[in-house]
Design a protein around this motif. Sequence first.
Motif, mmCIF file in Angstrom:
data_model
loop_
_atom_site.group_PDB
_atom_site.id
_atom_site.type_symbol
_atom_site.label_atom_id
_atom_site.label_comp_id
_atom_site.label_asym_id
_atom_site.label_seq_id
_atom_site.Cartn_x
_atom_site.Cartn_y
_atom_site.Cartn_z
ATOM 1 N N ASN A 110 0.823 -1.212 0.000
ATOM 2 C CA ASN A 110 0.000 0.000 0.000
ATOM 3 C C ASN A 110 0.857 1.262 0.000
ATOM 4 O O ASN A 110 0.537 2.254 -0.671
ATOM 5 N N ARG A 123 2.162 1.640 -3.386
ATOM 6 C CA ARG A 123 1.075 2.056 -4.262
ATOM 7 C C ARG A 123 0.757 3.542 -4.084
ATOM 8 O O ARG A 123 0.463 4.256 -5.044
ATOM 9 N N ASP A 176 -7.858 11.746 -5.280
ATOM 10 C CA ASP A 176 -7.901 10.359 -5.733
ATOM 11 C C ASP A 176 -8.665 9.539 -4.686
ATOM 12 O O ASP A 176 -8.202 9.372 -3.555
ATOM 13 N N GLN A 232 -9.324 6.340 -4.234
ATOM 14 C CA GLN A 232 -8.718 5.131 -3.681
ATOM 15 C C GLN A 232 -7.618 5.465 -2.678
ATOM 16 O O GLN A 232 -7.529 4.858 -1.608
ATOM 17 N N ARG A 236 -9.161 7.012 0.470
ATOM 18 C CA ARG A 236 -9.752 5.943 1.282
ATOM 19 C C ARG A 236 -8.669 5.192 2.043
ATOM 20 O O ARG A 236 -8.847 4.827 3.216
ATOM 21 N N LEU A 237 -7.536 4.932 1.390
ATOM 22 C CA LEU A 237 -6.432 4.237 2.037
ATOM 23 C C LEU A 237 -5.940 5.024 3.252
ATOM 24 O O LEU A 237 -5.693 4.447 4.333
#
Length: 486
Positions: free
Chosen positions: A322, A325, A371, A373, A376-377
């Motif tokens: 993660n 990423r 963004d 995603q 949210r991370l």
Amino acid sequence: MPVVEALTGHQPAASQRRRSSPWLRFAPLGPDLVGRLLRRLSAADRQAPMVWPLGLTATATAALIGASAARRVPRSVIVGGFLGLLAGLSVATTRTIRRLEAALATAELDKAASHNQLQKLIDNSNANIYMKRIDNGQYLLVNSEWERLFGVTRDRVINMTDHGVFPPALAQQLRANDLGVARAGNTVQYEESAESRDGMRTYVSVKFPVLDSAGQPYAICGISTDITERKRAEDEVRRLNAELEMRVRERTAELEASTRELDAFAYSVSHDLRAPLRSLHGFSEALLDDYADVLDEEGRDNLNRIQHNVQRMGRMIDDLLNLSRATRVELTRDDIDISAMARDIIAELAATAPGRTVAVTVADDLRARGDAQLVRLALQNLLANAWKFTAQRTDPCIEVGSARHDGEEMFFVRDNGAGFDMKYASKLFTAFQRLHAAAQFEGTGIGLAIVARVVRRHGGRVLARAEVDHGATFSFNLHTDTGDAP
């Protein structure tokens, strides 16, 4: 009764007066009348020097005409009186001329004094001051600084043009600038360069037209201030900035390359570690299932420890992936409903602990742009931390909202959990840094590093405030309009 008749006591018959010409009414000038005229004209002379001689002449002429017409006064008396008047007129005219000459001399002295004062004023200036004719470009005036720099005295430069002082190209440029000022009819500023005794110098020249009595421009006056050192300093600053920008680009490129290599390494290692971990997990689980009755309590406890650490290693691999990423993925900016996202994450956390009750408050209408995603991370890690560190509280509560901080609107996640000592706050957002023992609170020490990476990529910032045993508050904002942050 006419004045002349009153003074002389002579009254002609009515018929004679009717037949006589008006000029015949003037009798010879008596002494009283002459005295009165002289006194009045003398008083007028104090205000206008030429009034009383002219008035006296006109009076004398009229009197003589009258006297001659009446033929009552001897010719010798008339001639004598006229000559006396001419003598008086001569004296008055001479006095008037002398006064005018004295006034003219005083004016010339005042003019010379003003010129000297002006020359001293401009000679004590560090700027170049000059005046040139518009029609032919000839110099009318220069100051001492101009003489020093260009090596031409003011006596020589008068009636010279720029072509007699400067190279042809520069002289042509200066002439064009002067004509431009004349056409504009107002003050114009130029940047001009000229070779002088001090080398090539750069000037800011302020030029304006000089008007004649008819209001027409006949000359151009210029004041040129030396800005050579300032220009050199500006050039040096530009050079240093360009060099600094080049170094920053090089260092940024090196850092980005190193970051990409590190992320690629972390991704590769994390991905490659999964296979042996799966094998370790599978074999240890098989031992527990097939040989549980053969192993004693200590053997079974060791296998359970292996299982636990394999799971922990798996979570760490997930967090590393993660983190990688969060650095590698390309941002896609969209409108995000932070409120809905937070409620969804809380529901997932609650599903992992069905018997646990936590008071959660999420403000409505929390929105951002970024963004989805990655945001949210980051939010998942913040809420997971709040969920984890309130586990030992009897009245756990978590709040998600927004507030202004230093003039900026920031989202926050607040809890009343274990908190931490603020003297260790600098370690929070670095990977593998932990402020609590693993036996007390499980974790990999990567979650907050992921949060910081996501927020900075959006161009925002993240802050933390906490107190031991009194909870923590993490605030962040997203500035997607500034682009990716390093």
